[in-house]
Design an enzyme around this catalytic site. Structure first.
Site, PDB file in Angstrom:
ATOM      1  CB  CYS A 145      -0.976  -0.080   1.173  1.00  0.00           C
ATOM      2  SG  CYS A 145      -2.410   0.961   0.957  1.00  0.00           S
ATOM      3  CG  HIS A 190      -3.056  -3.139   4.542  1.00  0.00           C
ATOM      4  ND1 HIS A 190      -2.055  -2.507   5.250  1.00  0.00           N
ATOM      5  CD2 HIS A 190      -3.669  -2.178   3.818  1.00  0.00           C
ATOM      6  CE1 HIS A 190      -2.067  -1.213   4.973  1.00  0.00           C
ATOM      7  NE2 HIS A 190      -3.045  -0.991   4.105  1.00  0.00           N
ATOM      8  CD  GLU A 221      -0.258  -5.255   6.707  1.00  0.00           C
ATOM      9  OE1 GLU A 221      -0.101  -5.813   5.600  1.00  0.00           O
ATOM     10  OE2 GLU A 221      -0.689  -4.096   6.844  1.00  0.00           O
TER      11      GLU A 221
HETATM   12  N1  GLN Z   1      -3.451   6.366   1.212  1.00  0.00           N
HETATM   13  C1  GLN Z   1      -2.170   6.066   1.797  1.00  0.00           C
HETATM   14  C2  GLN Z   1      -1.073   6.835   1.060  1.00  0.00           C
HETATM   15  O1  GLN Z   1      -1.353   7.400   0.043  1.00  0.00           O
HETATM   16  C3  GLN Z   1      -1.862   4.578   1.766  1.00  0.00           C
HETATM   17  C4  GLN Z   1      -2.823   3.835   2.645  1.00  0.00           C
HETATM   18  C5  GLN Z   1      -2.300   2.581   3.209  1.00  0.00           C
HETATM   19  O2  GLN Z   1      -1.105   2.296   3.188  1.00  0.00           O
HETATM   20  N2  GLN Z   1      -3.208   1.804   3.750  1.00  0.00           N
HETATM   21  O3  GLN Z   1       0.033   6.836   1.499  1.00  0.00           O
END
Ligand code: GLN
Length: 208
Positions: A86, A183, A185
Site C-alpha cells: 500500500c 494489506h 499483514e
Molecule cells: N493512502 C495512503 C497513502 O497514500 C496509503 C494507505 C495505506 O497504506 N493503507 O500513502
C-alpha cells in the site's frame, strides 16, 4: 543460512508485518531474524525489506530526513528483495498522483516503473475487503484488505501484473520488487509473506 528480514519502522503496520513474517519463516522452516528497521545502518544489514502500509507522505519525509531512503534505494538497486504494501508500493513507484489533488512532491524511491493513483478507491470510510487472485505466483485466492488503497494506472515494460480488482491493477512484480495495494499483514493467511521469504532465500543463494 539465516535470513535477516527488515520491516521499515518509520510509520504504519510495522508489528503486524513482523508477526506475519515470523509466522511465514516458521511455517516454511526457514531460519531468520525479523527486525523493525529505521536507520540507514539498520537497512544496510538486511537480506530483504518490507515497506509497510501506512501513510506514504510521512514515511517518505521521515526517511528522507534520516537518509535511510537513499540506502534503501541503493540496496534494492543491488538486488535486495522488497515488498511494498500500500503506502510501501507508493514509495517504490516512479509516479504517484492523488485521486483528488493530483501530483505532489512527496519523496519516492523512484524504482518501480508504475504510475499510481493514491486513494484510488476512496477515503478511510470506503475501505473494504474482497478476494483477490494472484494465480501466477500460486496464490489463487487471498483476502485483500483495502484501506485508502492506491491502484496502478500504468505499468512500464517488464512489470508483471499479479492481480486486478474491478479492472484496476492492485498487485505487481518486477524482479526483486513486489507491490500490493492491499494489506496481507491484516489477515491470518501468510501466503504472500511466505512467497516473499522464498524470494529473499532465492536472492541470497544467487537464484534471482
Ligand atoms: N493512502 C495512503 C497513502 O497514500 C496509503 C494507505 C495505506 O497504506 N493503507 O500513502
Amino acid at each position: 543460512m539465516s535470513l535477516i528480514v527488515g520491516v521499515f519502522a518509520i510509520q504504519g503496520d510495522v508489528y503486524e508485518n513482523i508477526s506475519s513474517t515470523k509466522t511465514a519463516l516458521k511455517e516454511l522452516g526457514v531460519e531468520g531474524t525479523v527486525l523493525g528497521v529505521k536507520t540507514a545502518e539498520d537497512v544496510s544489514k538486511l537480506d530483504g525489506l518490507i515497506i509497510p502500509g501506512g501513510e506514504s507522505t510521512t514515511i517518505g519525509q521521515l526517511s528522507l530526513v534520516n537518509s535511510s531512503l537513499k540506502t534503501i534505494k541503493e540496496k534494492i538497486e543491488h538486488g535486495m528483495p522488497v515488498l511494498g504494501i500500500c503506502a510501501g508500493m507508493i514509495m517504490l513507484s516512479k509516479t504517484a498522483n492523488d485521486r483528488i489533488i493530483g501530483k505532489t512532491d512527496q519523496p519516492l524511491l523512484d524504482l518501480l516503473d508504475i504510475k499510481l493513483e493514491r486513494n484510488s478507491f476512496g477515503r478511510q470510510k470506503e475501505s473494504f475487503e474482497t478476494d483477490v487472485s494472484m494465480a501466477s505466483i500460486n496464490i489463487p485466492k487471498f483476502d485483500g484488505v483495502f484501506i485508502r488503497a492506491p491502484s496502478v494506472s500504468d505499468v512500464g515494460s517488464g512489470v508483471e501484473v499479479l492481480a486486478k480488482f474491478n479492472e484496476k491493477i492492485v498487485a505487481v512484480k518486477k524482479g526483486n520488487m513486489i507491490g500490493v495495494a492491499f494489506h496481507p499483514e491484516l489477515t491470518k493467511d501468510v501466503s504472500l509473506h511466505k512467497y516473499f521469504v522464498n524470494l529473499i532465500k532465492k536472492s541470497k543463494t544467487g537464484q534471482i
